[in-house]
Design an enzyme around this catalytic site. Sequence first.
Site, PDB file in Angstrom:
ATOM      1  N   CYS A 128       3.092   7.063   3.240  1.00  0.00           N
ATOM      2  CA  CYS A 128       3.928   8.257   3.258  1.00  0.00           C
ATOM      3  C   CYS A 128       5.136   8.054   4.180  1.00  0.00           C
ATOM      4  CB  CYS A 128       3.120   9.465   3.710  1.00  0.00           C
ATOM      5  SG  CYS A 128       1.907  10.003   2.492  1.00  0.00           S
ATOM      6  N   TYR A 185      -8.113  14.089   0.753  1.00  0.00           N
ATOM      7  CA  TYR A 185      -7.274  14.899  -0.127  1.00  0.00           C
ATOM      8  C   TYR A 185      -8.123  15.447  -1.275  1.00  0.00           C
ATOM      9  CZ  TYR A 185      -3.749  12.851   2.871  1.00  0.00           C
ATOM     10  OH  TYR A 185      -3.026  12.454   3.967  1.00  0.00           O
ATOM     11  N   ARG A 206      -7.912   5.024  -5.907  1.00  0.00           N
ATOM     12  CA  ARG A 206      -8.201   4.794  -4.487  1.00  0.00           C
ATOM     13  C   ARG A 206      -9.279   5.772  -4.056  1.00  0.00           C
ATOM     14  NH1 ARG A 206      -4.139   3.941   0.642  1.00  0.00           N
ATOM     15  NH2 ARG A 206      -4.428   1.778  -0.016  1.00  0.00           N
ATOM     16  N   LEU A 255      -6.099  -2.988   8.195  1.00  0.00           N
ATOM     17  CA  LEU A 255      -5.924  -3.960   9.275  1.00  0.00           C
ATOM     18  C   LEU A 255      -6.042  -5.402   8.785  1.00  0.00           C
ATOM     19  CD1 LEU A 255      -7.665  -2.196  12.306  1.00  0.00           C
ATOM     20  CD2 LEU A 255      -5.264  -2.128  11.595  1.00  0.00           C
ATOM     21  N   SER A 304       0.828  -1.199   0.000  1.00  0.00           N
ATOM     22  CA  SER A 304       0.000   0.000   0.000  1.00  0.00           C
ATOM     23  C   SER A 304       0.868   1.257   0.000  1.00  0.00           C
ATOM     24  CB  SER A 304      -0.895   0.003   1.235  1.00  0.00           C
ATOM     25  OG  SER A 304      -1.827   1.053   1.192  1.00  0.00           O
ATOM     26  N   PRO A 305       0.390   2.328  -0.629  1.00  0.00           N
ATOM     27  CA  PRO A 305       1.112   3.606  -0.511  1.00  0.00           C
ATOM     28  C   PRO A 305       1.192   4.039   0.950  1.00  0.00           C
ATOM     29  CG  PRO A 305      -0.547   3.709  -2.244  1.00  0.00           C
ATOM     30  CD  PRO A 305      -0.802   2.441  -1.480  1.00  0.00           C
TER      31      PRO A 305
END
Length: 355
Positions: free
Chosen positions: A25, A182, A230, A299, A22-23
């Site tokens: 940061c 975002y 996403r 999760l 997963s992306p």
Amino acid sequence: MPHLFSPLKIKDIEFKNRITVSPMCEYSSVDGFANNWHLVHLGSRAIGGAALVITEANAVSAEGRITYADLGIYKDEHIPKLKEITDFIHEHGAIAGTQLAHAGRKASHQRPWDGGAQIPSDQPNGWRAVAPSAVPFNEIDEAPIELDKAGIEKVKADFKAATLRAIQAGFKVIEIHAAHGYLLHEFYSPLSNKRTDEYGGSFENRIRLLLEVVETVQEVWPATNPLFVRISSTDWTEGGWTGEDSVALAKILKDKGIDLVDCSSGGNVLVPIPLKPGYQVEFAEAIRKTGILTGAVGLITESKQAEDIIQTGQADMIIIARELLRDPYFPLRAAHELGFEDIKWPVQYERAKWH
């Protein structure tokens, strides 16, 4: 063979299994540049057996970064180091992907370990955020600038230029980031979009910018390469974006040629989220019933849990974040735990295989 380790072909790209990084940061860049941290972080997950390794949110413009330390793809000078990283990922049998992102009103923040607060635009490392409406994420934040038509056109042009750079950098998958509060999520959620023009009000108007970004990316992205989106499948609060909205959006994205919806949730308003193992899988399952491929995220920490999601048809990919921070070699471990001993290990590590 466990379902988790069955290959998946999307367009001309074959993923050797269903495990995706997963992306995540890293907040470890200067002026958007990737560096050796990113090479080792992403490269180790490729060595660890994941099929698809996606970079963290890769900002399409300097003002589109969450923090001043975000990864960026907003100038040509960013390309060479990214190309070094994608070459390494591909050399080790994984596919390199990147998530193109614009932080919108959640831009200009401190790194999380420095407190994560918004940096005022008149302070070092700060700038004025932009958004669909002049509504801050947090009431103590500086209000963002409401994007005018020229600003919206710049966003679309930035996504297009970033796509061209992603091609040069060797990425084989792009994920458009339209989640977690975002910019693109801010447009489609009624909680943050108070516009009265063609980009606000109705469902069709609020999803307009996302669809236009999809189209502008598709103008230059190879038709043979996968294109993901996403989304935040729900805002988790009354009056916000809902799971039903996500199903309706997914049908449109499928018709527009999107290959997979990465089904996350939340992030646009400060509300409690009912966290539990696999708490977002139900959204991936519901969206998958529209006929589009989905990725389940949130999760997912155990091999049997991941196997069950694929085996029961709830999702097509398992997109893992924190468990892959704890264990970059989770795919190798999962294969062993599921009795799949034919998974390929790096020759340098074969002496450590379980028997």
